[in-house]
Design a protein around this motif. Structure first.
Motif, PDB file in Angstrom:
ATOM      1  N   ASP A   1       0.917  -1.300   0.057  1.00 44.81           N
ATOM      2  CA  ASP A   1       0.024  -0.017   0.023  1.00 44.81           C
ATOM      3  C   ASP A   1       0.975   1.039   0.017  1.00 44.81           C
ATOM      4  OD1 ASP A   1      -1.631   2.179   0.434  1.00 44.81           O
ATOM      5  OD2 ASP A   1      -2.802   0.975   2.190  1.00 44.81           O
ATOM      6  N   VAL A   2       0.993   1.783  -1.110  1.00 46.09           N
ATOM      7  CA  VAL A   2       1.966   2.866  -1.290  1.00 46.09           C
ATOM      8  C   VAL A   2       1.636   4.074  -0.237  1.00 46.09           C
ATOM      9  CG1 VAL A   2       2.585   2.538  -3.516  1.00 46.09           C
ATOM     10  CG2 VAL A   2       0.783   3.881  -3.276  1.00 46.09           C
ATOM     11  N   ASN A   3       0.308   4.154   0.156  1.00 42.18           N
ATOM     12  CA  ASN A   3      -0.255   5.186   1.027  1.00 42.18           C
ATOM     13  C   ASN A   3       0.567   5.061   2.268  1.00 42.18           C
ATOM     14  OD1 ASN A   3      -1.994   6.762  -0.796  1.00 42.18           O
ATOM     15  ND2 ASN A   3      -3.035   4.897  -0.740  1.00 42.18           N
ATOM     16  N   GLN A   4       0.976   3.892   2.624  1.00 40.89           N
ATOM     17  CA  GLN A   4       1.647   3.682   3.811  1.00 40.89           C
ATOM     18  C   GLN A   4       3.208   3.842   3.786  1.00 40.89           C
ATOM     19  OE1 GLN A   4      -0.469   3.218   6.636  1.00 40.89           O
ATOM     20  NE2 GLN A   4      -1.916   3.638   5.163  1.00 40.89           N
ATOM     21  N   PHE A   5       3.797   4.025   2.737  1.00 40.28           N
ATOM     22  CA  PHE A   5       5.040   4.197   2.308  1.00 40.28           C
ATOM     23  C   PHE A   5       5.558   5.614   2.697  1.00 40.28           C
ATOM     24  CE2 PHE A   5       9.047   4.652   0.081  1.00 40.28           C
ATOM     25  CZ  PHE A   5       9.784   3.162   0.385  1.00 40.28           C
ATOM     26  N   PRO A   6       6.409   5.804   3.724  1.00 42.55           N
ATOM     27  CA  PRO A   6       6.812   6.992   4.099  1.00 42.55           C
ATOM     28  C   PRO A   6       7.915   7.770   3.088  1.00 42.55           C
ATOM     29  CG  PRO A   6       7.569   5.566   5.696  1.00 42.55           C
ATOM     30  CD  PRO A   6       6.941   4.698   4.555  1.00 42.55           C
ATOM     31  N   GLY A   7       7.313   8.880   2.609  1.00 39.99           N
ATOM     32  CA  GLY A   7       7.793   9.630   1.189  1.00 39.99           C
ATOM     33  C   GLY A   7       7.456   9.209  -0.038  1.00 39.99           C
ATOM     34  N   HIS A   8       6.331   8.392  -0.026  1.00 40.16           N
ATOM     35  CA  HIS A   8       6.005   7.845  -1.475  1.00 40.16           C
ATOM     36  C   HIS A   8       5.813   9.229  -2.234  1.00 40.16           C
ATOM     37  CE1 HIS A   8       2.765   6.624  -4.322  1.00 40.16           C
ATOM     38  NE2 HIS A   8       3.648   5.937  -4.481  1.00 40.16           N
TER      39      HIS A   8
ATOM     40  N   ASP B   1       0.918   9.161  -9.857  1.00 42.32           N
ATOM     41  CA  ASP B   1      -0.341   8.961 -10.399  1.00 42.32           C
ATOM     42  C   ASP B   1      -1.387   8.358  -9.213  1.00 42.32           C
ATOM     43  OD1 ASP B   1      -2.749   8.090 -11.499  1.00 42.32           O
ATOM     44  OD2 ASP B   1      -1.849   6.593 -12.865  1.00 42.32           O
ATOM     45  N   ALA B   2      -2.278   9.016  -8.837  1.00 39.50           N
ATOM     46  CA  ALA B   2      -3.133   9.133  -7.887  1.00 39.50           C
ATOM     47  C   ALA B   2      -3.849   7.752  -7.608  1.00 39.50           C
ATOM     48  CB  ALA B   2      -4.063  10.210  -7.506  1.00 39.50           C
ATOM     49  N   ALA B   3      -4.039   6.970  -8.925  1.00 40.24           N
ATOM     50  CA  ALA B   3      -4.589   5.973  -8.980  1.00 40.24           C
ATOM     51  C   ALA B   3      -3.799   4.663  -8.629  1.00 40.24           C
ATOM     52  CB  ALA B   3      -5.106   5.557 -10.425  1.00 40.24           C
ATOM     53  N   SER B   4      -2.517   4.925  -8.383  1.00 36.52           N
ATOM     54  CA  SER B   4      -1.771   3.952  -7.924  1.00 36.52           C
ATOM     55  C   SER B   4      -1.807   3.511  -6.607  1.00 36.52           C
ATOM     56  CB  SER B   4       0.009   4.209  -8.240  1.00 36.52           C
ATOM     57  OG  SER B   4       0.008   4.301  -9.785  1.00 36.52           O
ATOM     58  N   GLN B   5      -1.992   2.248  -6.211  1.00 37.54           N
ATOM     59  CA  GLN B   5      -2.046   1.837  -4.811  1.00 37.54           C
ATOM     60  C   GLN B   5      -0.937   0.867  -4.236  1.00 37.54           C
ATOM     61  OE1 GLN B   5      -4.491   3.201  -2.795  1.00 37.54           O
ATOM     62  NE2 GLN B   5      -4.640   4.613  -4.548  1.00 37.54           N
ATOM     63  N   SER B   6      -0.447   0.342  -5.160  1.00 42.02           N
ATOM     64  CA  SER B   6       0.719  -0.705  -4.798  1.00 42.02           C
ATOM     65  C   SER B   6       1.833  -0.693  -5.916  1.00 42.02           C
ATOM     66  CB  SER B   6       0.316  -2.267  -4.709  1.00 42.02           C
ATOM     67  OG  SER B   6      -0.110  -2.679  -5.694  1.00 42.02           O
ATOM     68  N   GLU B   7       3.071  -1.109  -5.541  1.00 44.10           N
ATOM     69  CA  GLU B   7       4.175  -0.679  -6.417  1.00 44.10           C
ATOM     70  C   GLU B   7       5.324  -1.723  -6.377  1.00 44.10           C
ATOM     71  OE1 GLU B   7       7.041   3.052  -7.732  1.00 44.10           O
ATOM     72  OE2 GLU B   7       5.491   3.346  -5.998  1.00 44.10           O
ATOM     73  N   ILE B   8       6.141  -2.237  -7.265  1.00 47.00           N
ATOM     74  CA  ILE B   8       7.149  -2.939  -7.115  1.00 47.00           C
ATOM     75  C   ILE B   8       8.412  -2.265  -8.075  1.00 47.00           C
ATOM     76  CG2 ILE B   8       6.759  -4.405  -9.090  1.00 47.00           C
ATOM     77  CD1 ILE B   8       8.006  -6.702  -7.474  1.00 47.00           C
TER      78      ILE B   8
ATOM     79  N   PRO C   1      -3.193  -0.202  -9.585  1.00 44.57           N
ATOM     80  CA  PRO C   1      -4.288   0.342  -8.959  1.00 44.57           C
ATOM     81  C   PRO C   1      -5.235  -0.325  -7.883  1.00 44.57           C
ATOM     82  CG  PRO C   1      -5.100  -0.619 -11.070  1.00 44.57           C
ATOM     83  CD  PRO C   1      -3.774  -1.068 -10.681  1.00 44.57           C
ATOM     84  N   ILE C   2      -4.539  -1.235  -7.353  1.00 37.59           N
ATOM     85  CA  ILE C   2      -5.117  -2.172  -6.253  1.00 37.59           C
ATOM     86  C   ILE C   2      -4.063  -2.359  -5.205  1.00 37.59           C
ATOM     87  CG2 ILE C   2      -6.846  -3.171  -7.426  1.00 37.59           C
ATOM     88  CD1 ILE C   2      -4.894  -5.840  -7.703  1.00 37.59           C
ATOM     89  N   THR C   3      -4.329  -2.380  -3.964  1.00 42.34           N
ATOM     90  CA  THR C   3      -3.406  -2.685  -2.887  1.00 42.34           C
ATOM     91  C   THR C   3      -3.146  -4.543  -2.979  1.00 42.34           C
ATOM     92  OG1 THR C   3      -5.071  -3.241  -1.184  1.00 42.34           O
ATOM     93  CG2 THR C   3      -4.071  -0.900  -1.271  1.00 42.34           C
TER      94      THR C   3
END
Length: 155
Positions: A92-99, A103-110, A129-131
């Motif tokens: 969950d990118v919203n929980q990653f400090p300094g993310h 694109d506001a639609a992005s929710q997870s990342e690798i 676009p999903i966690t």
């Protein structure tokens, strides 16, 4: 198809597509397109390349929406993976400090670093676009994908 079979096919396709092509940018372009077409539930796939003059990652070939052009070394998920020289996936990118929200639609990342001859030259970045989209399976196959990509290239 299972996640594993999708990645296995994608990695085989990458080998076939790049073949003996020595142009790194062309190979990155096709690699981004291949990931964007083959991986389900993603909204961005591409590369950031290291610019030693500015000590930043600079946008390279990608597929998806308009993206951030420069990312400071050590900042966000891409900059953190670059600085640590290791893959990072974030549920969950919203929980990653300094993310850095390109694109506001992005929710997870690798993010997987591109390491050639012990030198890090950039990162592969994929957003969803999903966690909880990415896990160790994604990481393992994407690390293999990056190795296939870097092996024939002249950098």
């Amino acid at each position: 198809m299972t996640k594993e079979s999708t990645y296995s096919l994608t990695n085989k396709q990458l080998s076939a597509v790049i073949g003996d092509e020595p142009n790194f940018i062309a190979n990155l372009s096709n690699a981004a397109a291949l990931l964007f077409e083959n991986l389900p539930t993603i909204n961005w796939a591409g590369f950031y390349l290291y610019d030693s003059n500015s000590d930043e990652l600079v946008l390279g070939p990608f597929q998806g929406r308009v993206a951030c052009i420069r990312i400071q070394n050590g900042k966000g998920v891409c900059g953190s993976a670059y600085a640590k020289k290791e893959s990072i996936f974030v549920e969950d990118v919203n929980q990653f400090p300094g993310h850095i929200a390109c694109d506001a639609a992005s929710q997870s990342e690798i993010v997987v670093p591109l390491i050639k001859d012990g030198r890090i030259i950039g990162v592969l970045d994929i957003d969803a676009p999903i966690t909880n989209r990415f896990d160790e399976i994604d990481q393992n196959y994407l690390e293999e994908f990056v190795q296939i990509l870097l092996d024939p290239s002249i950098i």
